[in-house]
Design a protein around this motif. Structure first.
Motif, short mmCIF file in Angstrom:
data_model
loop_
_atom_site.label_atom_id
_atom_site.label_comp_id
_atom_site.label_asym_id
_atom_site.label_seq_id
_atom_site.Cartn_x
_atom_site.Cartn_y
_atom_site.Cartn_z
N LYS A 1 0.84 -1.21 0.00
CA LYS A 1 0.00 0.00 0.00
C LYS A 1 0.87 1.25 0.00
N LEU A 2 1.92 1.28 0.82
CA LEU A 2 2.81 2.45 0.84
C LEU A 2 3.51 2.60 -0.51
N ALA A 3 3.97 1.51 -1.09
CA ALA A 3 4.60 1.57 -2.42
C ALA A 3 3.62 2.16 -3.43
N SER A 4 2.36 1.73 -3.38
CA SER A 4 1.34 2.24 -4.28
C SER A 4 1.10 3.74 -4.03
N ASP A 5 0.96 4.13 -2.77
CA ASP A 5 0.73 5.54 -2.44
C ASP A 5 1.89 6.42 -2.91
N LEU A 6 3.11 5.90 -2.82
CA LEU A 6 4.29 6.66 -3.26
C LEU A 6 4.50 6.58 -4.77
N GLY A 7 3.87 5.58 -5.40
CA GLY A 7 4.03 5.41 -6.84
C GLY A 7 5.38 4.84 -7.23
N ILE A 8 5.90 3.95 -6.37
CA ILE A 8 7.21 3.35 -6.64
C ILE A 8 7.14 1.85 -6.39
N PRO A 9 8.03 1.09 -7.03
CA PRO A 9 8.11 -0.34 -6.70
C PRO A 9 8.98 -0.53 -5.47
N SER A 10 8.76 -1.59 -4.74
CA SER A 10 9.63 -1.94 -3.62
C SER A 10 10.68 -2.91 -4.11
N SER A 11 11.91 -2.69 -3.67
CA SER A 11 13.04 -3.53 -4.05
C SER A 11 13.47 -4.38 -2.87
N PRO A 12 14.24 -5.43 -3.11
CA PRO A 12 14.82 -6.19 -2.00
C PRO A 12 15.77 -5.29 -1.21
N LEU A 13 15.90 -5.56 0.09
CA LEU A 13 16.73 -4.73 0.96
C LEU A 13 18.18 -4.66 0.48
N GLU A 14 18.77 -5.83 0.25
CA GLU A 14 20.16 -5.83 -0.22
C GLU A 14 20.22 -5.19 -1.60
N GLY A 15 21.07 -4.22 -1.74
CA GLY A 15 21.20 -3.51 -3.00
C GLY A 15 20.32 -2.28 -3.10
N SER A 16 19.44 -2.05 -2.11
CA SER A 16 18.60 -0.85 -2.14
C SER A 16 19.40 0.37 -1.73
N ASP A 17 18.97 1.52 -2.23
CA ASP A 17 19.61 2.78 -1.89
C ASP A 17 19.05 3.37 -0.60
N VAL A 18 17.83 2.98 -0.23
CA VAL A 18 17.16 3.50 0.95
C VAL A 18 16.09 2.48 1.37
N ALA A 19 15.77 2.47 2.66
CA ALA A 19 14.75 1.55 3.16
C ALA A 19 13.70 2.30 3.96
N LEU A 20 12.46 1.91 3.78
CA LEU A 20 11.34 2.43 4.57
C LEU A 20 10.86 1.29 5.46
N PHE A 21 10.90 1.50 6.77
CA PHE A 21 10.45 0.49 7.72
C PHE A 21 9.12 0.94 8.30
N ILE A 22 8.06 0.20 8.00
CA ILE A 22 6.73 0.55 8.49
C ILE A 22 6.53 -0.06 9.87
N VAL A 23 6.18 0.80 10.82
CA VAL A 23 5.91 0.37 12.19
C VAL A 23 4.44 0.66 12.46
N SER A 24 3.65 -0.36 12.64
CA SER A 24 2.22 -0.23 12.86
C SER A 24 1.92 0.05 14.33
N ALA A 25 1.09 1.07 14.58
CA ALA A 25 0.67 1.37 15.95
C ALA A 25 -0.28 0.30 16.49
N ILE A 26 -0.80 -0.54 15.62
CA ILE A 26 -1.68 -1.63 16.05
C ILE A 26 -0.88 -2.91 16.29
N ASP A 27 0.00 -3.25 15.34
CA ASP A 27 0.71 -4.52 15.40
C ASP A 27 2.12 -4.42 15.96
N GLY A 28 2.67 -3.21 16.09
CA GLY A 28 4.01 -3.06 16.63
C GLY A 28 5.07 -3.45 15.61
#
Length: 188
Positions: A16-43
Motif C-alpha cells: 500500500k505504501l509503495a502504491s501511495d508513493l508510486g514506486i516499486p519496492s526492491s529487495p533490501l540488499e542492494g537498495s539505496d534507501v529503506a522504509l520500515f513501516i511500524v504499525s501502531a496496532i501490530d508493533g
C-alpha cells in the motif's frame, strides 16, 4: 522523486505504501534507501527487526514510517519512543496535531514551525501559532541535537533515522517521505 534509486519497503502495508508513493519496492540488499513501516496496532515484528539490523550493517539510509495511528490506542508520539527502543533512536522532524475528536489532522515541522494541515483533504501549509511553538520547544531541541550528532549528511550515511507518520486515507506524511527519498543521491 528520482526513478534512479531503489527503495526497500518493509513491514505491514508495504504494498500500500509503495502504491501511495508510486514506486516499486526492491529487495533490501542492494537498495539505496529503506522504509520500515511500524504499525501502531501490530508493533514491530522480529523479522522487521532483523531487516533493520541488516540495513544497519549495510549502512542503508532508513526511514521509520509510523502507520495505523488513526485506528489505534497509540499515536505517533507513543510509537516513536517504541521504535527508538526496538530499532535505533529516531529523529522526529514532524509532530502530529489532532482535532478535538482525536483524529490526526496536521503535521508541524519542528524546523520551520509551519503547519501542514490535511483536515480539508489537501495539504495546506500555514504558520503555526505561539502556543504550538511553546509546546514543541523540547522536540525542536531534541531533533536538532540528533541532527548535530549524526552530521549534516547523517541520513544519507545511514546514521540518522527520521520517523514520519503515514496516514494513507489523508495522504499525511507522503510528501515528507518523498522529500527524504529525494535526498538520496541517484545513480547517473
Amino acid at each position: 522523486m528520482s526513478d534512479l534509486i531503489s527503495v526497500a519497503i518493509i513491514g505491514k502495508s508495504a504494498e500500500k505504501l509503495a502504491s501511495d508513493l508510486g514506486i516499486p519496492s526492491s529487495p533490501l540488499e542492494g537498495s539505496d534507501v529503506a522504509l520500515f513501516i511500524v504499525s501502531a496496532i501490530d508493533g514491530i515484528i522480529r523479522a522487521d527487526i532483523d531487516s533493520w539490523n541488516a540495513a544497519r550493517e549495510l549502512y542503508i539510509p532508513s526511514i521509520v514510517v509510523i502507520s495505523d495511528t488513526e485506528n489505534a490506542d497509540l499515536d505517533f508520539d507513543d510509537m516513536t519512543p517504541i521504535a527508538s527502543k526496538m530499532l535505533d533512536p529516531v529523529a522526529t522532524r514532524y509532530l502530529v496535531l489532532h482535532a478535538d475528536n482525536g483524529d490526526p489532522v496536521a503535521l508541524i515541522d519542528v524546523v520551520t514551525l509551519k503547519i501542514i494541515d490535511y483536515s480539508n483533504g489537501a495539504a495546506v501549509v500555514r504558520e503555526s501559532e505561539d502556543e504550538h511553538k511553546d509546546l514543541i520547544g523540547d522536540y525542536v531541541s531534541e531533533y536538532l541535537d540528533r541532527l548535530e550528532e549524526a552530521g549534516e549528511d547523517g541520513f544519507i550515511q545511514g546514521l540518522l533515522f527520521p520517523a514520519l507518520p503515514w496516514i494513507s486515507s489523508s495522504r499525511m506524511g507522503l510528501d515528507q517521505i518523498k522529500d527524504l527519498l529525494n535526498e538520496i543521491p541517484s545513480i547517473s
